[in-house]
Design an enzyme around this catalytic site. Structure first.
Site, mmCIF file in Angstrom:
data_model
loop_
_atom_site.group_PDB
_atom_site.id
_atom_site.type_symbol
_atom_site.label_atom_id
_atom_site.label_comp_id
_atom_site.label_asym_id
_atom_site.label_seq_id
_atom_site.Cartn_x
_atom_site.Cartn_y
_atom_site.Cartn_z
ATOM 1 N N ARG A 40 0.953 -1.393 -0.129
ATOM 2 C CA ARG A 40 0.085 0.068 0.016
ATOM 3 C C ARG A 40 0.917 1.280 0.032
ATOM 4 O O ARG A 40 1.886 1.330 0.858
ATOM 5 C CB ARG A 40 -0.903 -0.006 1.179
ATOM 6 C CG ARG A 40 -1.654 1.388 1.431
ATOM 7 C CD ARG A 40 -2.459 1.327 2.999
ATOM 8 N NE ARG A 40 -3.183 2.394 3.150
ATOM 9 C CZ ARG A 40 -2.831 3.117 4.010
ATOM 10 N NH1 ARG A 40 -2.064 2.531 4.830
ATOM 11 N NH2 ARG A 40 -3.397 4.355 4.622
ATOM 12 N N ARG A 81 -11.341 20.126 8.749
ATOM 13 C CA ARG A 81 -10.520 20.705 9.928
ATOM 14 C C ARG A 81 -11.018 22.189 10.366
ATOM 15 O O ARG A 81 -11.475 22.736 9.515
ATOM 16 C CB ARG A 81 -8.972 20.968 9.473
ATOM 17 C CG ARG A 81 -8.291 19.703 8.935
ATOM 18 C CD ARG A 81 -6.956 19.845 8.671
ATOM 19 N NE ARG A 81 -6.052 18.537 8.267
ATOM 20 C CZ ARG A 81 -5.919 17.575 9.009
ATOM 21 N NH1 ARG A 81 -5.899 17.472 10.591
ATOM 22 N NH2 ARG A 81 -5.199 16.724 8.496
ATOM 23 N N LYS A 222 -13.050 2.449 0.851
ATOM 24 C CA LYS A 222 -12.775 2.216 2.105
ATOM 25 C C LYS A 222 -14.359 2.634 2.937
ATOM 26 O O LYS A 222 -14.847 3.646 2.953
ATOM 27 C CB LYS A 222 -11.606 3.172 2.607
ATOM 28 C CG LYS A 222 -10.395 2.666 1.947
ATOM 29 C CD LYS A 222 -9.293 3.846 1.997
ATOM 30 C CE LYS A 222 -8.944 4.295 3.462
ATOM 31 N NZ LYS A 222 -7.842 5.308 3.602
ATOM 32 N N THR A 280 -6.182 -1.471 9.866
ATOM 33 C CA THR A 280 -5.985 -0.329 10.918
ATOM 34 C C THR A 280 -5.763 -1.131 12.449
ATOM 35 O O THR A 280 -6.558 -1.756 12.932
ATOM 36 C CB THR A 280 -7.111 0.670 11.254
ATOM 37 O OG1 THR A 280 -7.837 1.128 9.867
ATOM 38 C CG2 THR A 280 -6.780 1.941 11.782
#
Length: 483
Positions: A40, A81, A222, A280
């Site tokens: 990856r 953000r 994802k 993860t």
């Protein structure tokens, strides 16, 4: 003379992330030898020129080991953000008011600038907002066109440009930013095999990604947003594979909801015949420790028992102190789990119903034959890889050798459970198919004299989607004479 590499003894695939700890040709080769089946490349960090070198290093393995290499490029996706504070950081006290607004003035303990106007329109009172990976929790009280008033439910220190998560609504933000579009075009130009899309919320996001890729790579969606869970099957219909992105799911959802969701995503993907990657924090402690915790080992084993196609290492191999050891222990966990006498019964726990096609019927039959009579391998001739995916979906008890004349197909197979791909010349007749299938089984150590193998292909040969032949043969052991 062509070098033939022996297939991995295990079925589940290991996807290793490359980074500062593993970006040299020597380290990439060591990761491959330790058990990495695919690599990856994370576009969230670094420059495209550096990523091009990584692609070159990975492809170098192909020449050296005679095995197609698999590269997945992971797009960053949009990052929401907050802006900056006058003092660099503030403390938000639980129970206090806090405002997110359109005023670009540096923030303080009562307010901060939010540079995402589209969020103002999407929010409603009582919506949760999560800051700094979920460490701080805000609850929306009122929403105006340029001002969101919230109550701090979980306070703490908050510094400049921390991330914002909006778990309760579909955020009207495109899944592909300008950076992502540039990175996607770069990935296609580098002939990578898989492109992973972040921030997928709806099937339209996948459709947009596939349109930009134009069939030049496979798309992996994802699943990291709660909104995607509600439309999982629609997303899987369009995507070529799916990833359980547990890190982001665990930020936006209570942690106790992630394990059942992982099982649901894995079983849905398996039922629909799409490769599924579990990712993860699988061996997170190995970023700094040479050995994992027992809980991490158990977590990896659970994903393997569930029948995931691939398990992924992130920072463990990209930036950790023990990248080779992380791959090695993952390989050993997989070997141990798959040698468990109950493994195949557990993997078959997800009920797979064959679709009403000849290819699906034959793939299901091949898996049934393997259970009924002693068989050493399934040899599959394919153009597009769809036959291989159908066979892998059944989780047969023997290795699957995938023979294709298309290098792109051979490389994409690297994320597929139990499949080992080989690029070879096209066949032109039934007799040639049988002869080549036998030779390849011997060359790749998938049978000895007297062993039965199953051969699957489509007639006319070389036509995608035409799988209509299932043939069982015995090896004599002398098929390689004269070859």
């Amino acid at each position: 003379m062509t070098q033939y590499s022996k297939p991995r003894a295990r079925k589940v695939r290991i996807l290793a992330t490359l980074g500062p700890a593993s970006d040299t040709p020597e380290m990439i080769e060591k990761l491959f030898l330790a058990g990495a089946d695919a690599f990856r490349i994370n576009m969230s960090h670094g420059e495209q020129a550096d990523k091009a070198k990584l692609v070159e290093h990975i492809r170098g393995l192909e020449k050296k080991f005679g095995r197609p290499t698999t590269i997945l490029v992971d797009l960053q996706g949009p990052k929401l953000r907050i802006d900056k504070f006058a003092e660099g950081k503030v403390e938000l006290k639980t129970g206090s008011k806090f405002i997110l607004d359109a005023d670009k003035t540096p923030g303080d303990a009562s307010r901060v600038y939010l540079p995402h106007p589209e969020i103002f329109a999407a929010l409603e009172p009582q919506t949760r907002l999560l800051l700094d990976d979920g460490k701080l929790v805000l609850r929306v009280v009122t929403v105006a066109p340029q001002k969101i008033e919230t109550m701090v439910e979980v306070g703490g220190m908050l510094s400049d440009r921390k991330g914002l998560n909006v778990p309760d609504v579909v955020v009207p933000v495109a899944a592909l930013t300008e950076k992502d579009r540039s990175d996607l075009a770069f990935a296609v130009s580098q002939h990578v095999d898989w492109i992973a899309m972040s921030f997928v919320q709806r099937p339209e996001d996948v459709a947009e990604g596939k349109k930009l890729i134009g069939g030049k790579a496979a798309l992996l969606a994802k699943i990291e947003k709660p909104a995607a869970i509600g439309r999982l099957e629609e997303i899987l219909e369009l995507a070529d594979a799916v990833m359980v992105a547990r890190g982001d799911l665990g930020v936006e959802l209570p942690p106790e909801q992630v394990p059942p969701l992982q099982k649901r995503i894995v079983s849905t993907a398996r039922r629909m015949g799409k490769p599924v990657v579990v990712a993860t924090q699988m061996l997170e402690s190995m970023i700094t420790s040479p050995s994992p915790t027992r809980a991490e080992v158990s977590d990896v084993a659970t994903a393997i028992y569930d029948g995931a196609d691939a398990i992924m290492l992130s920072a463990e191999t990209a930036a950790g102190a023990w990248p080779i050891e992380a791959v090695s222990i993952m390989d050993r966990i997989a070997m141990q789990v798959e040698s468990d006498p109950d493994y195949h019964a557990r993997v078959q726990f997800t009920k797979i119903s064959a679709d009403a096609t000849t290819a699906d019927a034959l793939a299901a039959s091949a898996a049934q034959i393997v259970q009924t009579i002693d068989t050493s391998a399934i040899i599959c001739f394919t153009s597009s890889g769809s036959t291989a995916r159908r066979i892998a979906r059944e989780r047969p008890m023997v290795p699957v050798l995938v023979l294709t004349s298309h290098i792109a197909t051979a490389r994409r197979i690297g994320l597929l459970w139990g499949a080992h791909s080989v690029r070879t010349k096209d066949i032109g007749s039934f007799e040639e198919m049988v002869a080549k299938g036998r030779r390849m089984a011997l060359r790749h150590h998938l049978g000895t004299a007297g062993a039965r193998i199953i051969i699957m292909a489509g007639v006319p040969f070389g036509t995608p989607g035409s799988t209509n032949v299932l043939h069982i043969v015995r090896l004599t052991g002398d098929e390689l004479k004269g070859h």
